[in-house]
Design a protein around this motif. Structure first.
Motif, mmCIF file in Angstrom:
data_model
loop_
_atom_site.group_PDB
_atom_site.id
_atom_site.type_symbol
_atom_site.label_atom_id
_atom_site.label_comp_id
_atom_site.label_asym_id
_atom_site.label_seq_id
_atom_site.Cartn_x
_atom_site.Cartn_y
_atom_site.Cartn_z
ATOM 1 N N LYS A 271 -19.020 55.844 32.457
ATOM 2 C CA LYS A 271 -20.420 55.698 32.888
ATOM 3 C C LYS A 271 -20.532 54.572 33.915
ATOM 4 C CE LYS A 271 -25.017 54.468 31.228
ATOM 5 N NZ LYS A 271 -25.822 54.078 30.064
ATOM 6 N N THR A 272 -19.894 53.462 33.640
ATOM 7 C CA THR A 272 -19.956 52.315 34.553
ATOM 8 C C THR A 272 -19.354 52.674 35.905
ATOM 9 O OG1 THR A 272 -19.838 50.815 32.658
ATOM 10 C CG2 THR A 272 -19.337 49.878 34.825
ATOM 11 N N GLU A 273 -18.240 53.374 35.897
ATOM 12 C CA GLU A 273 -17.593 53.754 37.158
ATOM 13 C C GLU A 273 -18.464 54.728 37.951
ATOM 14 O OE1 GLU A 273 -15.017 52.215 38.527
ATOM 15 O OE2 GLU A 273 -15.141 50.955 36.755
ATOM 16 N N ARG A 274 -19.156 55.624 37.270
ATOM 17 C CA ARG A 274 -20.064 56.542 37.965
ATOM 18 C C ARG A 274 -21.213 55.769 38.606
ATOM 19 N NH1 ARG A 274 -20.888 61.904 34.311
ATOM 20 N NH2 ARG A 274 -20.992 62.981 36.288
ATOM 21 N N LEU A 275 -21.714 54.775 37.901
ATOM 22 C CA LEU A 275 -22.781 53.949 38.460
ATOM 23 C C LEU A 275 -22.284 53.161 39.670
ATOM 24 C CD1 LEU A 275 -24.409 52.659 35.143
ATOM 25 C CD2 LEU A 275 -25.488 54.158 36.836
ATOM 26 N N ARG A 276 -21.058 52.655 39.597
ATOM 27 C CA ARG A 276 -20.489 51.933 40.744
ATOM 28 C C ARG A 276 -20.350 52.866 41.954
ATOM 29 N NH1 ARG A 276 -16.780 48.826 36.846
ATOM 30 N NH2 ARG A 276 -17.895 46.847 36.702
ATOM 31 N N ALA A 277 -19.973 54.099 41.703
ATOM 32 C CA ALA A 277 -19.880 55.070 42.803
ATOM 33 C C ALA A 277 -21.259 55.309 43.417
ATOM 34 C CB ALA A 277 -19.277 56.384 42.313
ATOM 35 N N GLU A 278 -22.289 55.340 42.602
ATOM 36 C CA GLU A 278 -23.658 55.490 43.110
ATOM 37 C C GLU A 278 -24.047 54.296 43.982
ATOM 38 O OE1 GLU A 278 -26.344 57.843 42.841
ATOM 39 O OE2 GLU A 278 -24.618 59.100 42.440
ATOM 40 N N VAL A 279 -23.686 53.092 43.553
ATOM 41 C CA VAL A 279 -23.982 51.898 44.357
ATOM 42 C C VAL A 279 -23.281 52.004 45.706
ATOM 43 C CG1 VAL A 279 -23.601 49.393 44.556
ATOM 44 C CG2 VAL A 279 -24.489 50.364 42.416
ATOM 45 N N ALA A 280 -22.022 52.415 45.695
ATOM 46 C CA ALA A 280 -21.267 52.545 46.953
ATOM 47 C C ALA A 280 -21.924 53.579 47.864
ATOM 48 C CB ALA A 280 -19.814 52.927 46.659
ATOM 49 N N TRP A 281 -22.346 54.716 47.320
ATOM 50 C CA TRP A 281 -22.990 55.757 48.125
ATOM 51 C C TRP A 281 -24.300 55.239 48.706
ATOM 52 C CZ3 TRP A 281 -27.577 58.469 48.127
ATOM 53 C CH2 TRP A 281 -27.614 59.606 48.949
ATOM 54 N N HIS A 282 -25.107 54.584 47.893
ATOM 55 C CA HIS A 282 -26.385 54.057 48.377
ATOM 56 C C HIS A 282 -26.181 52.958 49.421
ATOM 57 C CE1 HIS A 282 -28.107 56.280 45.026
ATOM 58 N NE2 HIS A 282 -29.302 56.078 45.574
ATOM 59 N N MET B 177 -28.281 48.645 35.870
ATOM 60 C CA MET B 177 -27.745 49.606 34.895
ATOM 61 C C MET B 177 -26.280 49.314 34.603
ATOM 62 S SD MET B 177 -29.603 53.087 36.240
ATOM 63 C CE MET B 177 -28.981 54.183 34.960
ATOM 64 N N ILE B 178 -25.522 48.916 35.633
ATOM 65 C CA ILE B 178 -24.112 48.560 35.428
ATOM 66 C C ILE B 178 -24.025 47.349 34.501
ATOM 67 C CG2 ILE B 178 -22.046 47.606 36.563
ATOM 68 C CD1 ILE B 178 -22.810 49.351 39.025
ATOM 69 N N GLU B 179 -24.841 46.333 34.766
ATOM 70 C CA GLU B 179 -24.837 45.133 33.918
ATOM 71 C C GLU B 179 -25.204 45.479 32.484
ATOM 72 O OE1 GLU B 179 -27.274 42.084 35.705
ATOM 73 O OE2 GLU B 179 -26.214 42.296 37.634
ATOM 74 N N ASP B 180 -26.232 46.330 32.294
ATOM 75 C CA ASP B 180 -26.620 46.748 30.942
ATOM 76 C C ASP B 180 -25.496 47.508 30.256
ATOM 77 O OD1 ASP B 180 -29.115 45.604 31.204
ATOM 78 O OD2 ASP B 180 -30.163 47.505 31.576
ATOM 79 N N SER B 181 -24.880 48.416 30.993
ATOM 80 C CA SER B 181 -23.788 49.213 30.444
ATOM 81 C C SER B 181 -22.629 48.326 30.005
ATOM 82 C CB SER B 181 -23.321 50.230 31.492
ATOM 83 O OG SER B 181 -22.273 51.012 30.992
ATOM 84 N N GLU B 182 -22.266 47.377 30.847
ATOM 85 C CA GLU B 182 -21.170 46.455 30.512
ATOM 86 C C GLU B 182 -21.544 45.576 29.320
ATOM 87 O OE1 GLU B 182 -17.851 45.972 31.866
ATOM 88 O OE2 GLU B 182 -18.435 48.041 32.257
ATOM 89 N N SER B 183 -22.777 45.106 29.292
ATOM 90 C CA SER B 183 -23.242 44.271 28.187
ATOM 91 C C SER B 183 -23.201 45.044 26.869
ATOM 92 C CB SER B 183 -24.662 43.783 28.471
ATOM 93 O OG SER B 183 -25.165 43.064 27.378
ATOM 94 N N HIS B 184 -23.674 46.299 26.890
ATOM 95 C CA HIS B 184 -23.628 47.140 25.688
ATOM 96 C C HIS B 184 -22.186 47.365 25.253
ATOM 97 C CE1 HIS B 184 -27.803 48.120 25.114
ATOM 98 N NE2 HIS B 184 -27.936 48.590 26.327
ATOM 99 N N ARG B 185 -21.321 47.657 26.224
ATOM 100 C CA ARG B 185 -19.917 47.920 25.886
ATOM 101 C C ARG B 185 -19.294 46.709 25.205
ATOM 102 N NH1 ARG B 185 -15.363 46.593 27.442
ATOM 103 N NH2 ARG B 185 -16.022 45.594 29.359
ATOM 104 N N GLN C 34 -32.815 49.777 48.828
ATOM 105 C CA GLN C 34 -32.361 48.497 48.268
ATOM 106 C C GLN C 34 -32.817 48.342 46.811
ATOM 107 O OE1 GLN C 34 -34.036 45.934 51.258
ATOM 108 N NE2 GLN C 34 -32.166 45.952 52.497
ATOM 109 N N ALA C 35 -34.023 48.797 46.524
ATOM 110 C CA ALA C 35 -34.520 48.733 45.142
ATOM 111 C C ALA C 35 -33.689 49.640 44.234
ATOM 112 C CB ALA C 35 -35.991 49.135 45.092
ATOM 113 N N ARG C 36 -33.302 50.811 44.748
ATOM 114 C CA ARG C 36 -32.438 51.703 43.960
ATOM 115 C C ARG C 36 -31.090 51.043 43.696
ATOM 116 N NH1 ARG C 36 -33.382 57.219 43.183
ATOM 117 N NH2 ARG C 36 -31.165 57.665 43.342
ATOM 118 N N ILE C 37 -30.542 50.377 44.699
ATOM 119 C CA ILE C 37 -29.257 49.688 44.523
ATOM 120 C C ILE C 37 -29.396 48.602 43.448
ATOM 121 C CG2 ILE C 37 -27.573 48.150 45.631
ATOM 122 C CD1 ILE C 37 -28.044 49.789 48.235
ATOM 123 N N ARG C 38 -30.477 47.840 43.504
ATOM 124 C CA ARG C 38 -30.695 46.811 42.482
ATOM 125 C C ARG C 38 -30.828 47.447 41.094
ATOM 126 N NH1 ARG C 38 -33.923 44.866 46.615
ATOM 127 N NH2 ARG C 38 -35.838 45.620 45.607
ATOM 128 N N GLY C 39 -31.542 48.558 41.026
ATOM 129 C CA GLY C 39 -31.684 49.257 39.748
ATOM 130 C C GLY C 39 -30.348 49.751 39.212
#
Length: 191
Positions: A156-167, A130-138, A121-126
């Motif tokens: 990058k954002t889509e890869r992070l979303r895929a990681e969230v789905a896997w976790h 990262m997705i929020e940071d990436s979107e904010s930077h973009r 769960q902590a990894r998912i939050r992390g």
């Protein structure tokens, strides 16, 4: 393939001769640190290596005011050949690096399995952060980016979303994984 080499050679090929400080400013202007693995501070060392390999050549030395002398570099013919190859390799190569988490998940500490759900769960939050940071930077740098750069930053954002789905799927499978680990712990090792 090295991203920093591709950036330097590509920039010199597209824009003509530049000194290291101009390349650094260009990297900062294009915010390459946000959507590549390039660190702006590594440019000078990469320039020296490219020069030693004959992929770039010094065309002149400039001095403006009280600033130190700056070597102006241009891409060589060997550099253009290398750049062609790097561009093609960069478009063809698929890079998915191993995640140490995967190995750790297969080598669990059976005495601490009760902590596994909170760790995932902590990894998912992390990852979500990262997705929020990436979107904010973009959003922040959007006006400076080309259409291709914007699209790449979305990758990058889509890869992070895929990681969230896997976790998230992993979190659902944890009871079965934990049960399997506990069953293995209770089974004597085979010689």
């Amino acid at each position: 393939m090295s991203s920093i080499r591709l950036f330097i050679l590509g920039s010199l090929d597209e824009r003509g001769p530049m000194h290291g400080h101009q390349l650094r400013l260009l990297a900062e202007q294009e915010h390459v640190n946000l959507w590549t693995d390039i660190t702006v501070g590594a440019l000078y060392g990469a320039i020296k290596r490219l020069a030693a390999e004959g992929l770039i050549v010094e065309t002149r030395v400039e001095r403006e005011g009280a600033y130190p002398e700056r070597q102006v570099w241009q891409i060589s013919e060997a550099g253009r050949e290398s750049l062609r190859s790097m561009r093609l390799d960069g478009l063809r190569a698929i890079v998915i690096k191993p995640d140490p988490f995967d190995l750790a998940l297969t080598k669990l500490d059976t005495d601490r399995l009760e902590h596994l759900p909170e760790t995932v769960q902590a990894r998912i939050r992390g990852l979500q952060a990262m997705i929020e940071d990436s979107e904010s930077h973009r959003i922040h740098v959007d006006k400076y980016l080309t259409k291709a750069e914007k699209f790449v930053m979305g990758h990058k954002t889509e890869r992070l979303r895929a990681e969230v789905a896997w976790h998230t799927a992993l979190l659902e499978q944890l009871p079965d994984i934990v049960a399997d680990e506990l069953a293995r712990k209770d089974t004597p090792a085979h010689d």
